[in-house]
Design a protein around this motif. Sequence first.
Motif, PDB file in Angstrom:
ATOM      1  N   ILE A 109       0.883  -1.161   0.000  1.00  0.00           N
ATOM      2  CA  ILE A 109       0.000   0.000   0.000  1.00  0.00           C
ATOM      3  C   ILE A 109       0.920   1.210   0.000  1.00  0.00           C
ATOM      4  CG2 ILE A 109      -1.713   1.345   1.256  1.00  0.00           C
ATOM      5  CD1 ILE A 109      -2.857  -1.152   2.398  1.00  0.00           C
ATOM      6  N   VAL A 110       0.788   2.044  -1.009  1.00  0.00           N
ATOM      7  CA  VAL A 110       1.651   3.212  -1.116  1.00  0.00           C
ATOM      8  C   VAL A 110       0.771   4.464  -1.088  1.00  0.00           C
ATOM      9  CG1 VAL A 110       3.254   4.469  -2.609  1.00  0.00           C
ATOM     10  CG2 VAL A 110       3.451   1.996  -2.360  1.00  0.00           C
ATOM     11  N   ALA A 111       1.170   5.433  -0.246  1.00  0.00           N
ATOM     12  CA  ALA A 111       0.401   6.667  -0.148  1.00  0.00           C
ATOM     13  C   ALA A 111       1.091   7.763  -0.947  1.00  0.00           C
ATOM     14  CB  ALA A 111       0.272   7.090   1.307  1.00  0.00           C
ATOM     15  N   LEU A 112       0.275   8.581  -1.612  1.00  0.00           N
ATOM     16  CA  LEU A 112       0.783   9.727  -2.355  1.00  0.00           C
ATOM     17  C   LEU A 112       0.248  10.951  -1.631  1.00  0.00           C
ATOM     18  CD1 LEU A 112       2.419  10.155  -4.930  1.00  0.00           C
ATOM     19  CD2 LEU A 112       0.300  10.107  -6.220  1.00  0.00           C
ATOM     20  N   ILE A 113       1.185  11.749  -1.089  1.00  0.00           N
ATOM     21  CA  ILE A 113       0.779  12.851  -0.211  1.00  0.00           C
ATOM     22  C   ILE A 113       1.162  14.177  -0.836  1.00  0.00           C
ATOM     23  CG2 ILE A 113       1.224  13.899   2.053  1.00  0.00           C
ATOM     24  CD1 ILE A 113       1.992  10.948   2.890  1.00  0.00           C
ATOM     25  N   GLY A 114       0.271  15.169  -0.667  1.00  0.00           N
ATOM     26  CA  GLY A 114       0.602  16.481  -1.188  1.00  0.00           C
ATOM     27  C   GLY A 114      -0.582  17.412  -1.087  1.00  0.00           C
ATOM     28  N   ALA A 115      -0.324  18.687  -1.257  1.00  0.00           N
ATOM     29  CA  ALA A 115      -1.382  19.676  -1.136  1.00  0.00           C
ATOM     30  C   ALA A 115      -2.302  19.606  -2.355  1.00  0.00           C
ATOM     31  CB  ALA A 115      -0.778  21.078  -1.033  1.00  0.00           C
ATOM     32  N   ASN A 116      -3.407  20.335  -2.315  1.00  0.00           N
ATOM     33  CA  ASN A 116      -4.299  20.435  -3.470  1.00  0.00           C
ATOM     34  C   ASN A 116      -3.529  20.995  -4.666  1.00  0.00           C
ATOM     35  OD1 ASN A 116      -6.661  19.460  -2.435  1.00  0.00           O
ATOM     36  ND2 ASN A 116      -7.327  21.462  -1.646  1.00  0.00           N
ATOM     37  N   GLY A 117      -3.720  20.374  -5.813  1.00  0.00           N
ATOM     38  CA  GLY A 117      -3.069  20.884  -7.007  1.00  0.00           C
ATOM     39  C   GLY A 117      -1.610  20.509  -7.134  1.00  0.00           C
TER      40      GLY A 117
ATOM     41  N   VAL B 288       5.913  12.085  -1.157  1.00  0.00           N
ATOM     42  CA  VAL B 288       5.381  13.427  -0.951  1.00  0.00           C
ATOM     43  C   VAL B 288       5.597  14.198  -2.253  1.00  0.00           C
ATOM     44  CG1 VAL B 288       5.502  15.547   0.377  1.00  0.00           C
ATOM     45  CG2 VAL B 288       5.905  13.354   1.496  1.00  0.00           C
ATOM     46  N   ILE B 289       4.506  14.760  -2.763  1.00  0.00           N
ATOM     47  CA  ILE B 289       4.574  15.431  -4.067  1.00  0.00           C
ATOM     48  C   ILE B 289       4.263  16.909  -3.863  1.00  0.00           C
ATOM     49  CG2 ILE B 289       2.187  14.806  -4.584  1.00  0.00           C
ATOM     50  CD1 ILE B 289       2.949  14.462  -7.491  1.00  0.00           C
ATOM     51  N   GLU B 290       5.070  17.765  -4.504  1.00  0.00           N
ATOM     52  CA  GLU B 290       4.862  19.201  -4.370  1.00  0.00           C
ATOM     53  C   GLU B 290       5.104  19.845  -5.724  1.00  0.00           C
ATOM     54  OE1 GLU B 290       6.271  20.874  -0.473  1.00  0.00           O
ATOM     55  OE2 GLU B 290       7.162  22.371  -1.779  1.00  0.00           O
ATOM     56  N   SER B 291       4.203  20.697  -6.158  1.00  0.00           N
ATOM     57  CA  SER B 291       4.290  21.380  -7.461  1.00  0.00           C
ATOM     58  C   SER B 291       4.685  20.421  -8.580  1.00  0.00           C
ATOM     59  CB  SER B 291       5.317  22.514  -7.417  1.00  0.00           C
ATOM     60  OG  SER B 291       5.083  23.315  -6.304  1.00  0.00           O
ATOM     61  N   GLY B 292       4.070  19.256  -8.592  1.00  0.00           N
ATOM     62  CA  GLY B 292       4.291  18.337  -9.700  1.00  0.00           C
ATOM     63  C   GLY B 292       5.568  17.525  -9.614  1.00  0.00           C
ATOM     64  N   ARG B 293       6.274  17.599  -8.490  1.00  0.00           N
ATOM     65  CA  ARG B 293       7.509  16.818  -8.359  1.00  0.00           C
ATOM     66  C   ARG B 293       7.508  16.050  -7.039  1.00  0.00           C
ATOM     67  NH1 ARG B 293       9.321  21.755 -10.171  1.00  0.00           N
ATOM     68  NH2 ARG B 293      10.213  21.736 -12.264  1.00  0.00           N
TER      69      ARG B 293
END
Lengths: 236, 299
Positions: A29-37, A205-210
């Motif tokens: 189970i892998v979580a992808l975390i990050g803000a909206n957008g 953790v993903i931020e601004s598409g990265r």
Amino acid sequence: MLEVRDLHVSYGKARAVQGVSLRVGEGEIVALIGANGAGKSSTMHAICGVTKPALGAISFRGKDITGLPAHRVVPLGIAQVPEGRLIFDDLTIEENLVLGGITLPGGSERQRMARVLDLFPVLAPRTGEPASNLSGGQQQLLAIARGLMSNPTFLMLDEPSLGLAPLAAQEVFDLFVTLRRNGVTILLVEQNVRQALAIADRGYVIESGRIILEDESARLLEDEGLARAYLGIERQ
Amino acid sequence: MIVDFVQNTLDGIFVGSSYSLLAIGFTLIFGVMRRLNLSYGPSIMLGTFAGTLLFVEFEAGLLAVAAATLAGAVLAGVYVERVCFWAIRRGAALASMVSSFAIWMQLEEIVTVVFPDRTYPFPPLADFALEPGPFFVRGDHLVMFACAAAITVLLHLLLYRTRFGLALRAVSRNPAAAAFVGINTGLVLFSAFALASAIGGVAGYLIAAADQQITPFFGLWATFKGLIAMTLGGMGSIPGAIAGGLLLGIIEAHSGWYLGTEYRDLSAYAVLFAFLVFRPGGLFAQRQTLRSQLAARRV
């Protein structure tokens, strides 16, 4: 099982995903975390073929599926439960479920439906009702049940606990653990970061598409910067 | 008096059943795409000319003419789908409608170049007539009604008893969700278009056979009748298309008899106008339309 390399997704001039690479192993189970957008949903849409990636490569069980349309991706065993439910609300619950497995031959439909409904006892007695009769939480369950109708080995869930009461959310997370035990690999996008990481093996953790951070869930939960950004300040 | 009234109503129902078929084709396309295909009538007209070509040049029989009409209408319809709908599927719905108008002109031009005369003969379908009591029923009208009823039943079975029908309904209700579950939405839209064109082809054949002649203006006529019937019934609704078609037929029959033929079309337009003012959603207004109307009233 799933490998994404240097994925780019653009909508016109807006660049939603700019070089995401991630890997999901069998049974994880892998979580992808990050803000909206941040590009979480766009990454998932590119994997399941609803959106065409601008650049990069996606492979599933060693097969290149980059740019394959959804109607050819779903039969491979990939299913996505989209954000905001997106159920067919004036069709019946049964019709919604049948549509979930529409890419598979109709012969095994009864069996698959019985198996899926076993996991969702609230839906089982109401299959003839229109989906709009269900409460918000039940509609979310229907969306997940529909996703399971295509017999996926890899399930992507986009904000599955959005709008659910805490108790209902917990039930949904418990369900994911059960699914994993049954051999389903899961990629999870969640606002509810703490609960998501509690059941996940690893997180990105993903931020601004990265992707800016990747680690085991336990370590991510310890991470000071992440705690401040996504877990809320109530943490000691 | 009463005999006239019943006779007119019967005539209206028979002729109206062909309007119903035209409206079903319109509504099927509008229901799944939320886009209007103005070229629907002209593509049917092209089909009838394919039928008449076989009849005039090769003295082909009834079945061959019917098959050619159907095939011509489907081919023209599929052509319209590729050019006006598939090619600009991501653009504004208005773009599809405007380009379907352009293709209308194109189809009409093709036909007038190949068939320079004003009218061409079309083989009759049935030469018998029934006279139950004081009434008179044309055989070809009876066949027209029977075909319309059969197509309606078959279409209902297709939509509500098959997986293809379910996929089609899913695409029409929620195209985004349909893509997520893995429905090939492009293929479903294409098939819906071909299906609508085939229904239109049958309607075109029945109407041309009843009139025993066709002109290139048949396209304009068919688009008008189909659009009016669909709007009366409620756009996107199949029961609405059936009811709208029959209603239009009955209005025309009565106004033609009581007011004179010059008032036939005028009366139809007057009723359409009344509907647009007082019940814009049509007889079978969709819940969505009613809801937005209520919302507008609250504001």
